[in-house]
Each structure stands twice: as C-alpha cells, then as structure tokens.
Design an enzyme around this catalytic site. Structure first.
Site: not given
Ligand SMILES: *Cc1c(COP(=O)(O)O)cnc(C)c1O
Length: 339
Positions: A80, A183, A219
């Site tokens: 990711r 991210k 989200e």
């Molecule tokens: C990091 C994040 C998540 C959760 O991802 P995980 O891999 O389960 O920790 C969900 N939504 C957003 C916007 C994020 O930045």
C-alpha cells in the site's frame, strides 16, 4: 527507564530510543541508518513541505503470551505504501528495505512492546517523503523513508465502547479519481475541519459520502465503514476510499466463519436496514457505531440497542485480536515474528 503505565497509554506519540532511516539520492536507496534523534533536517524547498509528496503507513506489533513479538500483515502495508508512492510520483521502497526497517525499528525498541494482556501494542509508523528541493511543481529527486514506533494503549479504555458519528455533506474528503485511495497527508488535511467540528459537537468522527453524488457512504473519517445485515458483511465499494487492511482481514474472517461478504455502494438510506455498523482500522480494529446523525436532515440511525455491541462485530473483533496476539493459529499467514 521509568515504568510505563501500559493500561493508561493513550493513542498518541511516545518517545522511544531509536528510529531508522534511508535516503534516496542519485538514483538509489542508501544503507539503513539508525538514529536516536526525533528530528529530521531537510531543505526548506523539500517537496513534502510544498506540494504534498508525503505518504505514511500504520501497523502494529503485539507481544503474545509466549513472549514472542508478532507484526501484523506488514507485506500489505508495504504494497500500500508503494501504491501511495506511485500515486504522487514518489520513489518506491524495495521490500527488503521496508522489511529490514520495520524489523530493526521494533527490535531496537523491544522494551517498548507492551506485555501480553494489557490491551496495548507497539504502533509502527513508516513515513515516505520528498526531501529534494523544487520550486516549480515537480516531483523531488531525493526521498527519505523512515520508521518510528511507539507503544499505544487500547483505543477504548473500557474495552469496546460504541461511538457516535455524523454524516456531512458540506465537506468532502476526497474526489473520485483524486487521492482518496492512497494514504497521503493531503486527504487528512481535507478532513481536519469537519472532523474538528464533529468532535466539538460530541461525535467521534465524520461519515463522508461519495463526493460525486452524495448518496453513498464512503469513509468513516480515518477508518473504513462496514455493516452487518443478517449473515452478510457489507462494506462500500468506492474508488475514493483507502483500502483498509483491517477491513480486508475482517472480510477474510467473516468468509471463514461462513458469512457472505458484499462489497458494493451503500446508500445512506440503507442504514435503516442494518443490524450492526462500525468503523474499522489498525488503531481500534473495530469501533462499533451506536448512532449516526445526518447533519443536514438531523435524521438519526440507532444501533447497539441496550448499549450493547452487536454479536457479529464482537465475534469478528475477538477473532482478529486472537490472531494478532498469537492466541489463535495464524491460518492465513498474516504474522511476521521478530526474533
Ligand atoms: C489508514 C486508513 C484506514 C485504515 O486502514 P488499516 O490498514 O486498516 O489501518 C482507513 N481509512 C483511511 C482514510 C486511512 O488512512
């Protein structure tokens, strides 16, 4: 070292002894460097400061009853992070480097990995930033990849406590074909104002809708949204949500438990039909949602009747935590041990 009060750790920054870093310069990644400084020095024209060349990850290490340290699904975080890197034209980090950096950061700070049974974990934060100078809008030629760690407490001190969320339409987190699926810090910048307002109004987080039509749930602030209806685990399909590794893991566990998994757009009105709803992510695994208020219509959706967490959310949470802490066999190959 003064004794750490593991039970009362917040989810926040905690100074540890070391962090690790590697610099990308002249077309290649350099040796992993160990640092005991919390500071980084960089060029004032670094692209991360001006044009948002910044991506991060978040994962956890747990100490089992056997004393061993387990890191959860780190290969997924690596994939990711590189997907984020490609999304904003940053240099990708090779697997070897990511793997060594995460393991080294945990090993060097071993004494900060909380003991089994405290509900706490070691949070691992990889960071990738453009450090090379540019004044015109261009990707940097130099990058810094670093990993720091710190112990974090259980997200909810009293165990599971259901939270309230607010649907907003006057702010969007990310646009379709924008950067919502990676991210990067920019998505968080866009969420700060509505999240702050929601907190002031007594909500744990904001529920963002799809920004094209404002019809579908997108989200849940910094986490993914899921719902339970009968024997089905439902979670939004959208090009602007961040693919949560926790969500992916919960889907695998749900299927393994004989449930159906349905990844599809979810209309706001469908909230009336669901038995349980929640947010999921590394920090809390699952945050059960008790109430969702639509800010525009003031319509309320209520769950967790009698203040109790739904049985399916509880089951999924328990199964996932058991794998993370080594209480259940690692049947899906999700664990990396720290020797
Ligand atoms: C990091 C994040 C998540 C959760 O991802 P995980 O891999 O389960 O920790 C969900 N939504 C957003 C916007 C994020 O930045």
């Amino acid at each position: 070292m003064t004794q750490i009060d593991w039970k009362n750790l917040p989810f926040g920054y905690f100074k540890t002894d070391y962090n690790v870093r590697s610099y990308y310069r002249n077309g290649h990644w350099g040796e992993l460097e160990v640092s005991s400084s919390e500071l980084i020095t960089m060029h004032m024209a670094a692209t991360c400061l001006h044009y948002g060349q910044e991506a991060f990850e978040g994962l956890k290490a747990f100490r089992g009853k056997d004393g061993k340290i387990r890191i959860f699904r780190m290969d997924e975080n690596w994939k990711r992070m590189n997907n984020s890197a490609r999304g904003i034209l940053m240099e990708e980090v090779p697997w070897e480097l990511f793997h060594d950096a995460v393991l080294k950061a945990v090993e060097l700070n071993e004494k900060y990995v909380p003991p089994f049974g405290e509900g706490a974990a070691l949070y691992i934060r990889p960071l990738l930033i453009g450090t090379g100078p540019q004044v015109g809008v261009k990707p940097a030629e130099e990058y810094l990849f670093m990993v720091f760690v710190g112990p974090v407490g259980p997200y909810f001190k009293e165990g599971f406590s259901p939270v309230k969320m607010e649907i907003v339409r006057d702010y969007h987190r990310a646009a379709p074909r924008g950067t919502g699926h990676i991210k990067v810090g920019g998505n968080y910048a866009a969420s700060l104002v509505p999240a702050h307002r929601a907190h002031q109004d007594g909500y744990a987080s904001v529920l963002f809708l799809d920004s094209a039509e404002e019809k579908y749930i997108d989200e849940a602030g910094p986490a993914n949204f899921f719902a339970i209806k009968g024997n089905t685990y439902i979670t939004p399909a959208s090009s602007s949500i961040l693919p949560s590794i926790t969500n992916k893991s919960l889907q695998t566990i749900a299927e393994d438990e004989g449930m159906e998994v349905d990844v599809r757009p979810i209309l706001v009105e469908e909230l009336t039909d669901f038995d349980e709803v929640g947010a999921c992510g590394t920090a809390a695994v699952i945050s059960p949602i008790s109430t969702i208020i639509d800010r525009d219509t003031t319509h309320g959706y209520h769950f967790c009747k009698d203040g109790k967490v739904g049985p399916v959310s509880e089951m999924l949470y328990t199964k996932l935590r058991a794998i993370q802490e080594g209480e259940a066999p690692d049947k899906f190959g999700w664990i990396t041990f720290v020797e």
